[in-house]
Design an enzyme around this catalytic site. Structure first.
Site, PDB file in Angstrom:
ATOM      1  N   CYS A   1       0.850  -1.198   0.000  1.00 27.54           N
ATOM      2  CA  CYS A   1       0.000   0.000   0.000  1.00 27.54           C
ATOM      3  C   CYS A   1       0.884   1.246   0.000  1.00 27.54           C
ATOM      4  O   CYS A   1       1.704   1.452   0.900  1.00 27.54           O
ATOM      5  CB  CYS A   1      -0.909  -0.007   1.228  1.00 27.54           C
ATOM      6  SG  CYS A   1      -1.792   1.548   1.453  1.00 27.54           S
TER       7      CYS A   1
ATOM      8  N   CYS B   1       0.454   3.435   3.167  1.00 22.96           N
ATOM      9  CA  CYS B   1       1.134   2.840   4.328  1.00 22.96           C
ATOM     10  C   CYS B   1       2.634   3.121   4.251  1.00 22.96           C
ATOM     11  O   CYS B   1       3.264   3.469   5.259  1.00 22.96           O
ATOM     12  CB  CYS B   1       0.905   1.330   4.383  1.00 22.96           C
ATOM     13  SG  CYS B   1      -0.700   0.821   5.022  1.00 22.96           S
TER      14      CYS B   1
ATOM     15  N   ASP C   1      -0.693  16.270  -2.347  1.00 17.44           N
ATOM     16  CA  ASP C   1      -1.027  15.320  -3.416  1.00 17.44           C
ATOM     17  C   ASP C   1      -0.009  15.469  -4.541  1.00 17.44           C
ATOM     18  O   ASP C   1       0.377  16.582  -4.915  1.00 17.44           O
ATOM     19  CB  ASP C   1      -2.444  15.591  -3.925  1.00 17.44           C
ATOM     20  CG  ASP C   1      -2.997  14.434  -4.749  1.00 17.44           C
ATOM     21  OD1 ASP C   1      -3.946  13.783  -4.278  1.00 17.44           O
ATOM     22  OD2 ASP C   1      -2.480  14.195  -5.861  1.00 17.44           O
TER      23      ASP C   1
ATOM     24  N   HIS D   1      -3.817   1.136   8.415  1.00 12.68           N
ATOM     25  CA  HIS D   1      -4.392   0.809   7.106  1.00 12.68           C
ATOM     26  C   HIS D   1      -5.869   0.477   7.255  1.00 12.68           C
ATOM     27  O   HIS D   1      -6.236  -0.520   7.866  1.00 12.68           O
ATOM     28  CB  HIS D   1      -3.666  -0.363   6.449  1.00 12.68           C
ATOM     29  CG  HIS D   1      -4.226  -0.680   5.094  1.00 12.68           C
ATOM     30  ND1 HIS D   1      -3.815  -0.033   3.950  1.00 12.68           N
ATOM     31  CD2 HIS D   1      -5.214  -1.534   4.708  1.00 12.68           C
ATOM     32  CE1 HIS D   1      -4.512  -0.488   2.919  1.00 12.68           C
ATOM     33  NE2 HIS D   1      -5.367  -1.397   3.359  1.00 12.68           N
TER      34      HIS D   1
ATOM     35  N   ASN E   1     -13.203   9.755  -1.445  1.00 11.65           N
ATOM     36  CA  ASN E   1     -13.672   8.908  -2.538  1.00 11.65           C
ATOM     37  C   ASN E   1     -13.707   7.457  -2.065  1.00 11.65           C
ATOM     38  O   ASN E   1     -12.769   6.998  -1.404  1.00 11.65           O
ATOM     39  CB  ASN E   1     -12.741   9.041  -3.747  1.00 11.65           C
ATOM     40  CG  ASN E   1     -12.761  10.444  -4.334  1.00 11.65           C
ATOM     41  OD1 ASN E   1     -13.802  11.100  -4.367  1.00 11.65           O
ATOM     42  ND2 ASN E   1     -11.615  10.926  -4.786  1.00 11.65           N
TER      43      ASN E   1
ATOM     44  N   THR F   1      -8.683   5.648  -6.102  1.00 13.66           N
ATOM     45  CA  THR F   1      -7.585   4.977  -6.808  1.00 13.66           C
ATOM     46  C   THR F   1      -6.547   4.410  -5.847  1.00 13.66           C
ATOM     47  O   THR F   1      -5.790   3.513  -6.220  1.00 13.66           O
ATOM     48  CB  THR F   1      -6.884   5.938  -7.790  1.00 13.66           C
ATOM     49  OG1 THR F   1      -6.401   7.076  -7.070  1.00 13.66           O
ATOM     50  CG2 THR F   1      -7.843   6.393  -8.885  1.00 13.66           C
TER      51      THR F   1
ATOM     52  N   HIS G   1      -6.412   3.116   0.597  1.00 12.88           N
ATOM     53  CA  HIS G   1      -6.083   3.407   1.998  1.00 12.88           C
ATOM     54  C   HIS G   1      -6.870   4.684   2.288  1.00 12.88           C
ATOM     55  O   HIS G   1      -6.683   5.689   1.583  1.00 12.88           O
ATOM     56  CB  HIS G   1      -4.567   3.599   2.152  1.00 12.88           C
ATOM     57  CG  HIS G   1      -4.091   3.925   3.532  1.00 12.88           C
ATOM     58  ND1 HIS G   1      -3.088   3.212   4.174  1.00 12.88           N
ATOM     59  CD2 HIS G   1      -4.452   4.903   4.382  1.00 12.88           C
ATOM     60  CE1 HIS G   1      -2.859   3.744   5.367  1.00 12.88           C
ATOM     61  NE2 HIS G   1      -3.688   4.785   5.512  1.00 12.88           N
TER      62      HIS G   1
ATOM     63  N   HIS H   1      -8.396   8.076   2.908  1.00 18.75           N
ATOM     64  CA  HIS H   1      -7.761   9.400   2.911  1.00 18.75           C
ATOM     65  C   HIS H   1      -8.802  10.478   2.689  1.00 18.75           C
ATOM     66  O   HIS H   1      -9.786  10.271   1.975  1.00 18.75           O
ATOM     67  CB  HIS H   1      -6.651   9.505   1.856  1.00 18.75           C
ATOM     68  CG  HIS H   1      -7.073   9.092   0.477  1.00 18.75           C
ATOM     69  ND1 HIS H   1      -7.157   7.773   0.098  1.00 18.75           N
ATOM     70  CD2 HIS H   1      -7.429   9.821  -0.607  1.00 18.75           C
ATOM     71  CE1 HIS H   1      -7.540   7.701  -1.164  1.00 18.75           C
ATOM     72  NE2 HIS H   1      -7.727   8.935  -1.621  1.00 18.75           N
TER      73      HIS H   1
ATOM     74  N   HIS I   1      -9.215  14.163   1.118  1.00 19.71           N
ATOM     75  CA  HIS I   1      -8.616  15.227   0.306  1.00 19.71           C
ATOM     76  C   HIS I   1      -9.005  16.568   0.926  1.00 19.71           C
ATOM     77  O   HIS I   1     -10.174  16.790   1.246  1.00 19.71           O
ATOM     78  CB  HIS I   1      -9.178  15.221  -1.117  1.00 19.71           C
ATOM     79  CG  HIS I   1      -8.878  14.014  -1.930  1.00 19.71           C
ATOM     80  ND1 HIS I   1      -7.931  14.022  -2.925  1.00 19.71           N
ATOM     81  CD2 HIS I   1      -9.414  12.759  -1.920  1.00 19.71           C
ATOM     82  CE1 HIS I   1      -7.902  12.818  -3.513  1.00 19.71           C
ATOM     83  NE2 HIS I   1      -8.791  12.042  -2.921  1.00 19.71           N
TER      84      HIS I   1
END
Ligand code: 5GP
Ligand code: ZN
Length: 115
Positions: free
Chosen positions: A5, A8, A31, A47, A88, A96, A99, A101, A103
């Site tokens: 990952c 990770c 990003d 994770h 997302n 995509t 893990h 997250h 934004h």
């Protein structure tokens, strides 16, 4: 830690990233392909694949994740004018990296609805 990952590996410092915040539970970094003048990802060090995988046992990690956003937004200079947060989830959500997250997008006006 899931060895394959990417997030990770960023959380463990094994893959470099442009960090903006780190503590025991959470890492935030720019990003690699920004969609706004400011585009930062905030992740739990643990994770968790996506929002569907969050259980009540993860409440401390989710609390840590969410309550660091004000600090990070302030540090990024986004607190006054505001910002967009996005999570997302799976294919239709446009996820995509699997893990969890958040934004943080800012530095310009965000239109609605999203694409
Ligand atoms: P998702 O599409 O899963 O919601 O968001 C994943 C985000 O991670 C994308 O915006 C993508 O640009 C970013 N990303 C993918 N790989 C890397 C990387 O190696 N480093 C950084 N900093 N961001 C990445
Ligand atoms: Zn991971």
């Amino acid at each position: 830690m899931q060895a394959d990952c990417i997030f990770c590996n960023i959380a463990q410092g094994k893959i470099p990233a442009n960090l903006v915040y780190e503590d025991e539970h959470v890492v935030a970094f720019h990003d690699i392909s920004p969609a706004a003048p400011v585009h930062v990802l905030v992740i739990p060090k643990k994770h968790i694949a996506n929002l569907l995988e969050v259980s009540i046992e993860d409440c401390q990690f989710v609390t840590q994740l969410m309550t660091k956003i004000p600090l990070i937004a302030e540090q990024l200079g986004l607190a006054e004018k505001g910002f967009r947060t996005v999570i997302n989830t799976k294919d239709d959500g446009g996820q995509t990296v699997h893990h969890l997250h958040v934004h943080i997008l800012g530095g310009r006006f965000m239109t609605w609805p999203p694409g």
